[in-house]
Design a protein around this motif. Structure first.
Motif, mmCIF file in Angstrom:
data_model
loop_
_atom_site.group_PDB
_atom_site.id
_atom_site.type_symbol
_atom_site.label_atom_id
_atom_site.label_comp_id
_atom_site.label_asym_id
_atom_site.label_seq_id
_atom_site.Cartn_x
_atom_site.Cartn_y
_atom_site.Cartn_z
ATOM 1 N N HIS A 255 7.638 -6.833 6.795
ATOM 2 C CA HIS A 255 7.072 -5.541 6.400
ATOM 3 C C HIS A 255 8.197 -4.549 6.179
ATOM 4 O O HIS A 255 9.125 -4.477 6.984
ATOM 5 C CB HIS A 255 6.142 -5.019 7.493
ATOM 6 N N THR B 258 4.724 -5.638 1.976
ATOM 7 C CA THR B 258 4.751 -6.879 2.750
ATOM 8 C C THR B 258 5.164 -8.037 1.854
ATOM 9 O O THR B 258 4.616 -8.214 0.772
ATOM 10 C CB THR B 258 3.345 -7.154 3.339
ATOM 11 N N ASN C 199 0.877 -1.162 0.000
ATOM 12 C CA ASN C 199 0.000 0.000 0.000
ATOM 13 C C ASN C 199 0.927 1.228 0.000
ATOM 14 O O ASN C 199 2.136 1.087 -0.160
ATOM 15 C CB ASN C 199 -1.009 -0.049 1.162
ATOM 16 N N THR D 241 2.222 3.066 2.161
ATOM 17 C CA THR D 241 3.288 3.213 3.155
ATOM 18 C C THR D 241 4.138 1.962 3.362
ATOM 19 O O THR D 241 5.290 2.072 3.757
ATOM 20 C CB THR D 241 2.684 3.581 4.537
ATOM 21 N N THR D 242 3.561 0.799 3.135
ATOM 22 C CA THR D 242 4.229 -0.435 3.546
ATOM 23 C C THR D 242 4.204 -1.493 2.448
ATOM 24 O O THR D 242 3.211 -1.617 1.723
ATOM 25 C CB THR D 242 3.519 -1.026 4.790
HETATM 26 C C1 NAG Z 1 -0.610 -0.716 4.880
HETATM 27 O O1 NAG Z 1 -0.256 -2.055 5.133
HETATM 28 C C2 NAG Z 1 0.250 -2.281 6.443
HETATM 29 C C3 NAG Z 1 0.728 -3.718 6.505
HETATM 30 O O2 NAG Z 1 -0.211 -4.623 6.059
HETATM 31 C C4 NAG Z 1 -0.865 -1.966 7.455
HETATM 32 O O3 NAG Z 1 -0.375 -2.162 8.775
HETATM 33 C C5 NAG Z 1 -1.294 -0.521 7.276
HETATM 34 O O4 NAG Z 1 -2.390 -0.242 8.123
HETATM 35 C C6 NAG Z 1 -1.695 -0.248 5.832
HETATM 36 N N1 NAG Z 1 -1.919 1.171 5.649
HETATM 37 C C7 NAG Z 1 -2.932 1.663 4.970
HETATM 38 C C8 NAG Z 1 -2.971 3.150 4.818
HETATM 39 O O5 NAG Z 1 -3.794 0.941 4.482
#
Ligand code: NAG
Ligand code: NAG
Length: 221
Positions: free
Chosen positions: A199, A181, A176, A178-179
């Motif tokens: 992550h 996986t 997504n 920010t992250t």
């Molecule tokens: C993005 O993915 C991470 C890991 O799965 C999750 O913890 C986080 O809430 C997500 N952020 C958004 C903005 O969806």
């Protein structure tokens, strides 16, 4: 004579122009043989669950390839990989390796196998549903279209097999904004359950080399 000269010159300038506008696509596949050992006789470079991902390189630029600093150049369908002994490609040439565009190659190095294909592209297009890691120069604003040196991309939510025989398992990447996986499954084909999940925070680093290069991770979905 003058006509010939100008003709030669225009051919030369066309080829110079062309040589600065090509791209080299490196595509990596899961190695199907035992390493160390003989590399497979007919390595397979097919899309599907053995496809790992790709790196798109700008031709004639100092880039990172196979853990070394390299400049790719092309002539017809031959790709010249010029390997330098320093990170800015200004030092000594360590080796020049030739590849045929589009041919499937494989090698065994220090116990690790690799199957790959290098291709010359006149135009580039980064596929969607991918996770990108981009190194680019110029202004650090995430706009890498003109100034990228290399774009490393992997398809997201796609299964990739890793390893060989009893050592094989599989991975899939999701992202997504920010992250990112990476999920590792205990069996090929993303079966057997997830046994490990990592992550990574997506990076956006300006002038990371202390010079002119920027780096950004992009979730391109
Ligand atoms: C993005 O993915 C991470 C890991 O799965 C999750 O913890 C986080 O809430 C997500 N952020 C958004 C903005 O969806
Ligand atoms: C990486 O370099 C080694 C030699 O150091 C070579 O045998 C191998 O084929 C190279 N791999 C790729 C993907 O070019």
């Amino acid at each position: 004579m003058n006509i010939l000269k100008s003709l030669l010159f225009s051919i030369l300038s066309i080829s110079l122009l062309k040589s600065t506008s090509s791209y080299i696509l490196y595509e990596q596949y899961n190695y199907m043989g035992i390493c160390p050992g003989e590399p497979p006789v007919n390595p397979q470079c097919e899309m599907g669950e053995n496809y790992f991902g790709a790196i798109l390189y700008q031709e004639s630029q100092c880039v990172t390839y196979n853990l070394t600093s390299v400049i790719f150049t092309t002539k017809q369908d031959t790709i010249f990989e010029t390997i330098y002994d320093d990170s800015s490609c200004k030092g000594n040439i360590f080796n020049i390796v030739e590849h045929t565009s589009g041919s499937c190659e494989s090698s065994c190095v220090l116990g690790y196998g690799n199957t790959f294909k290098l291709s010359i592209l006149e135009n580039y297009e980064v596929p969607s549903d991918t996770y990108l890691s981009v190194t680019y120069s110029g202004e650090c604003n995430g706009d890498f279209d003109k100034d990228f040196l290399q774009i490393d991309y992997q398809y997201v939510d796609k299964c990739t097999n890793i390893g060989f025989g009893i050592y094989s398992n599989s991975q899939s990447v999701s992202c997504n904004k920010t992250t990112t996986t990476v999920s590792t499954f205990s069996k090929p084909g993303c079966t057997g359950g997830i046994y490990h999940e990592s992550h990574y925070e997506n990076q956006d680093n300006c002038k990371f080399d202390g010079g002119s290069l920027n780096y950004i991770d992009i979730c391109n979905i």
